[in-house]
Design a protein around this motif. Structure first.
Motif, short mmCIF file in Angstrom:
data_model
loop_
_atom_site.label_atom_id
_atom_site.label_comp_id
_atom_site.label_asym_id
_atom_site.label_seq_id
_atom_site.Cartn_x
_atom_site.Cartn_y
_atom_site.Cartn_z
N GLN A 64 -11.14 -39.27 -19.05
CA GLN A 64 -11.34 -38.02 -19.78
C GLN A 64 -11.16 -36.82 -18.86
OE1 GLN A 64 -15.27 -38.50 -21.39
NE2 GLN A 64 -14.60 -39.87 -23.05
N ALA A 68 -8.28 -33.74 -18.89
CA ALA A 68 -8.60 -32.32 -18.81
C ALA A 68 -7.91 -31.68 -17.61
CB ALA A 68 -10.11 -32.13 -18.71
N GLN A 71 -4.35 -30.75 -18.37
CA GLN A 71 -4.25 -29.49 -19.12
C GLN A 71 -4.45 -28.28 -18.21
OE1 GLN A 71 -6.82 -29.59 -22.57
NE2 GLN A 71 -6.35 -31.73 -22.99
#
Length: 303
Positions: A64, A68, A71
């Motif tokens: 996870q 992130a 991005q």
């Protein structure tokens, strides 16, 4: 607050699969990457990597966080692109992935040229297989990739990735000096049946091309020796152990005992530069592609 460099290290491990490969892509040592991950674990109070045999596996929390991080890195890339575009000059770090013969026969002159003309541009080269390099561009692990395909096996560019042609690399049949083909002006593909072949392992672009080409000509290849590097393949031919199809780029002078024989028709592989669409405006990308194209005629002799 999360440190961007530590997030970059985690993202690199997620993309490349190992700490060593991540370190190579970032220009760090494996120890430095491990230290970055350890600091990130302390900051987040989360276990991010689990040992699995000789490698590591990202935990669910790490997956996870790596998503992130991708991005965030994309946002940083857009900001850097906009700043570089306003300046109008190539600058900053540019990571380049290239397959072995391009890294040897094309990139040294290109990178040296860029370093002289654009001292604010920091280029970093990583050698990888063409199939992997395209995915690395798409995932944001490298800025630019040099890949190739063959006339019977086009290279697909995934969505969000742009490409530009660099040039065409010719490929010749290499045989031992005493081979019956050694004195011929050319050899047809249909005449290649019954030869003992030396080539790269399965899964490599050149291996797949050889198998498909010979089968299309009605020949089932007898592959007796396999090696990753072209110089090793040439050395095996020089020892009289078989024949090989070797591209000209990065091949270098042939040793005594090896004869180059043109195939009819002559096999051609095409080289491309690939980059993410979001970075297309970056002057460093445009200038590097232009420099690759300018150096190509000297890198791949046509005769």
């Amino acid at each position: 607050m999360l440190d961007l460099q530590r997030l970059r290290a985690l993202h690199a491990v997620a993309v490349h699969g190992t700490v060593g490969a991540a370190a190579a892509s970032l220009g760090y040592t494996p120890s430095a990457v491990s230290q970055q991950i350890a600091k990130l674990e302390r900051e987040t109070r989360t276990v991010l990597l689990e040992r699995r045999g000789r490698g590591v596996r990202l935990t669910e929390q790490a997956e996870q966080l790596a998503a992130a991080a991708q991005q965030l890195l994309a946002i940083v890339e857009r900001a850097e692109t906009e700043l570089e575009e306003r300046r109008g000059l190539p600058a900053g770090r540019l990571t380049v992935a290239a397959f072995a013969s391009a890294a040897r026969g094309l990139l040294p002159a290109v990178l040296a040229d860029l370093a002289v003309r654009h001292p604010a541009l920091d280029t970093r080269l990583t050698e990888v297989d063409p199939h992997l390099s395209v995915d690395l561009v798409a995932r944001g692990a490298v800025d630019l990739a040099i890949a190739h395909d063959w006339d019977i096996a086009p290279l697909p560019a995934p969505p969000g990735v742009e490409q530009a042609p660099i040039g065409e690399d010719l490929c010749d049949l290499l045989v031992p000096a005493g081979h019956p083909f050694a004195g011929r002006a050319s050899v047809r593909r249909e005449d290649l049946g019954g030869e003992r072949w030396i080539c790269q392992p399965p899964g490599r672009v050149c291996h797949d091309w050889l198998v498909r080409t010979l089968r299309a000509a009605g020949c089932e290849p007898d592959i007796v020796h396999q090696a990753d590097e072209n110089p090793t393949l040439v050395a095996l031919v020089a020892a009289g152990l078989g024949v090989a199809l070797i591209p000209r780029l990065g091949r270098g002078p042939l040793p005594a005992g090896v004869v180059e024989v043109p195939l009819d028709p002559l096999p051609v592989r095409r080289l491309y530069a690939l980059w993410r669409s979001g970075a297309a405006r970056r002057p460093a990308i445009a200038e590097t592609v232009r420099t690759l194209q300018a150096h190509w005629p000297a890198a791949s002799p046509r005769n």
